[in-house]
Scaffold this active site. Structure first.
Site, PDB file in Angstrom:
ATOM      1  N   LYS A   9       0.876 -28.286  -3.154  1.00 36.29           N
ATOM      2  CA  LYS A   9       0.775 -27.845  -3.756  1.00 36.29           C
ATOM      3  C   LYS A   9       2.967 -26.635  -3.286  1.00 36.29           C
ATOM      4  CE  LYS A   9      -3.254 -25.961  -4.560  1.00 36.29           C
ATOM      5  NZ  LYS A   9      -4.700 -25.594  -4.862  1.00 36.29           N
ATOM      6  N   ASN A 112      -2.812 -22.067  -1.442  1.00 35.67           N
ATOM      7  CA  ASN A 112      -3.711 -22.874   0.141  1.00 35.67           C
ATOM      8  C   ASN A 112      -2.622 -24.264  -0.239  1.00 35.67           C
ATOM      9  OD1 ASN A 112      -4.654 -24.044  -2.357  1.00 35.67           O
ATOM     10  ND2 ASN A 112      -6.424 -22.699  -1.946  1.00 35.67           N
ATOM     11  N   HIS A 115      -4.094 -29.688  -2.881  1.00 36.91           N
ATOM     12  CA  HIS A 115      -5.461 -29.846  -3.665  1.00 36.91           C
ATOM     13  C   HIS A 115      -5.697 -31.003  -3.009  1.00 36.91           C
ATOM     14  CE1 HIS A 115      -7.808 -30.098  -7.142  1.00 36.91           C
ATOM     15  NE2 HIS A 115      -7.403 -31.013  -7.659  1.00 36.91           N
TER      16      HIS A 115
HETATM   17  P1  GDP Z   1     -10.571 -25.448  -4.034  1.00 37.90           P
HETATM   18  O1  GDP Z   1     -11.035 -26.448  -5.054  1.00 37.90           O
HETATM   19  O2  GDP Z   1     -10.947 -25.429  -2.743  1.00 37.90           O
HETATM   20  O3  GDP Z   1      -8.765 -26.005  -4.674  1.00 37.90           O
HETATM   21  O4  GDP Z   1     -10.471 -24.429  -5.069  1.00 37.90           O
HETATM   22  P2  GDP Z   1     -10.985 -24.044  -6.976  1.00 37.90           P
HETATM   23  O5  GDP Z   1     -11.144 -25.404  -7.766  1.00 37.90           O
HETATM   24  O6  GDP Z   1     -12.325 -23.275  -6.555  1.00 37.90           O
HETATM   25  O7  GDP Z   1      -9.822 -23.728  -6.885  1.00 37.90           O
HETATM   26  C1  GDP Z   1      -8.816 -24.082  -7.666  1.00 37.90           C
HETATM   27  C2  GDP Z   1      -7.782 -23.223  -6.996  1.00 37.90           C
HETATM   28  O8  GDP Z   1      -7.498 -22.292  -7.942  1.00 37.90           O
HETATM   29  C3  GDP Z   1      -7.494 -23.365  -5.578  1.00 37.90           C
HETATM   30  O9  GDP Z   1      -6.974 -24.150  -4.588  1.00 37.90           O
HETATM   31  C4  GDP Z   1      -6.562 -21.534  -5.378  1.00 37.90           C
HETATM   32  O10 GDP Z   1      -4.713 -22.524  -4.969  1.00 37.90           O
HETATM   33  C5  GDP Z   1      -6.834 -21.666  -6.685  1.00 37.90           C
HETATM   34  N1  GDP Z   1      -7.459 -20.098  -6.366  1.00 37.90           N
HETATM   35  C6  GDP Z   1      -9.329 -20.021  -6.312  1.00 37.90           C
HETATM   36  N2  GDP Z   1      -9.767 -19.236  -5.950  1.00 37.90           N
HETATM   37  C7  GDP Z   1      -9.100 -18.022  -6.422  1.00 37.90           C
HETATM   38  C8  GDP Z   1      -9.283 -16.696  -6.193  1.00 37.90           C
HETATM   39  O11 GDP Z   1      -9.655 -16.271  -6.736  1.00 37.90           O
HETATM   40  N3  GDP Z   1      -7.758 -15.819  -6.619  1.00 37.90           N
HETATM   41  C9  GDP Z   1      -6.436 -16.771  -7.041  1.00 37.90           C
HETATM   42  N4  GDP Z   1      -5.275 -16.462  -6.901  1.00 37.90           N
HETATM   43  N5  GDP Z   1      -6.853 -17.944  -7.344  1.00 37.90           N
HETATM   44  C10 GDP Z   1      -7.552 -18.819  -6.710  1.00 37.90           C
END
Ligand code: GDP
Length: 137
Positions: A9, A112, A115
C-alpha cells in the site's frame, strides 16, 4: 498451486519497504508471477474495495489507497492465499502477531502496509482486476 493478489500500500512504498515485503513472500515459498507499480485512481480503488462500500471507513480507505503509488503483485504457491494472510498478520497492527509484516511495519488499522486476498473467489477477482493474462507468467 494457488494464486493470490497482494498490494504494498502507499504507506509501504513511502517507507521504502517494498523489497522487505516481497522478500518475506519469497522466503516463504511464494513466487511473484505478476508485478507492477501504479498510482490508483479513486474509481479504481472504489471498484477494488466495492465490498466495503457500506463501511464507515470506505471514503478514508479509498483516499488512502490513492495517496501515492502502490505495488500490485500476483503471487503463486501452495496455499498462497492463507500463506500471504498469515505473513501479513491481523488488520490492526496492534493485534498482529509478532514477526508479521503488519506488526513490524504498519502504523494503523488503515495504513497497514499490505493487502492480501482473503478467499479463492476474491483472489480470482482481484488478480483479474489488475492483471490481464499477458501480464502474468
Ligand atoms: P484486511 O483483509 O486485513 O486487509 O482487512 P479488511 O478487508 O477488513 O479491510 C480492508 C482494509 O480497510 C484494511 O486493510 C484497512 O486498510 C482498512 N480498514 C479495515 N478496518 C478499518 C477501520 O476500522 N478503520 C479504517 N480507517 N480502515 C480500516
Amino acid at each position: 498451486m494457488e494464486r493470490t493478489l497482494s498490494i504494498v500500500k502507499p504507506d509501504g512504498v513511502k517507507k521504502n519497504v517494498i523489497g522487505q515485503v516481497i522478500a518475506r513472500f519469497e522466503k516463504n515459498g511464494l513466487r511473484v508471477v505478476g508485478l507492477k507499480l501504479a498510482t490508483l485512481t479513486k474509481a479504481q480503488a472504489e471498484g477494488f474495495y466495492a465490498v466495503h462500500r457500506a463501511r464507515p471507513f470506505f471514503a478514508s480507505l479509498t483516499e488512502f489507497m490513492t495517496s501515492g503509488p502502490v505495488v500490485l503483485m500476483a503471487l503463486e504457491g501452495e496455499g498462497a492465499i492463507k500463506k500471504v494472510r498469515d505473513l501479513m498478520g491481523a488488520t490492526d497492527p496492534k493485534k498482529a502477531e509478532v514477526g508479521t509484516i503488519r506488526a513490524d511495519f504498519a502504523d494503523s488499522i488503515e495504513a497497514n502496509i499490505v493487502h492480501g486476498s482473503d478467499a479463492p473467489e476474491t483472489a480470482a477477482f482481484e488478480v483479474g482486476y489488475y492483471f490481464n493474462a499477458l501480464e502474468l507468467i
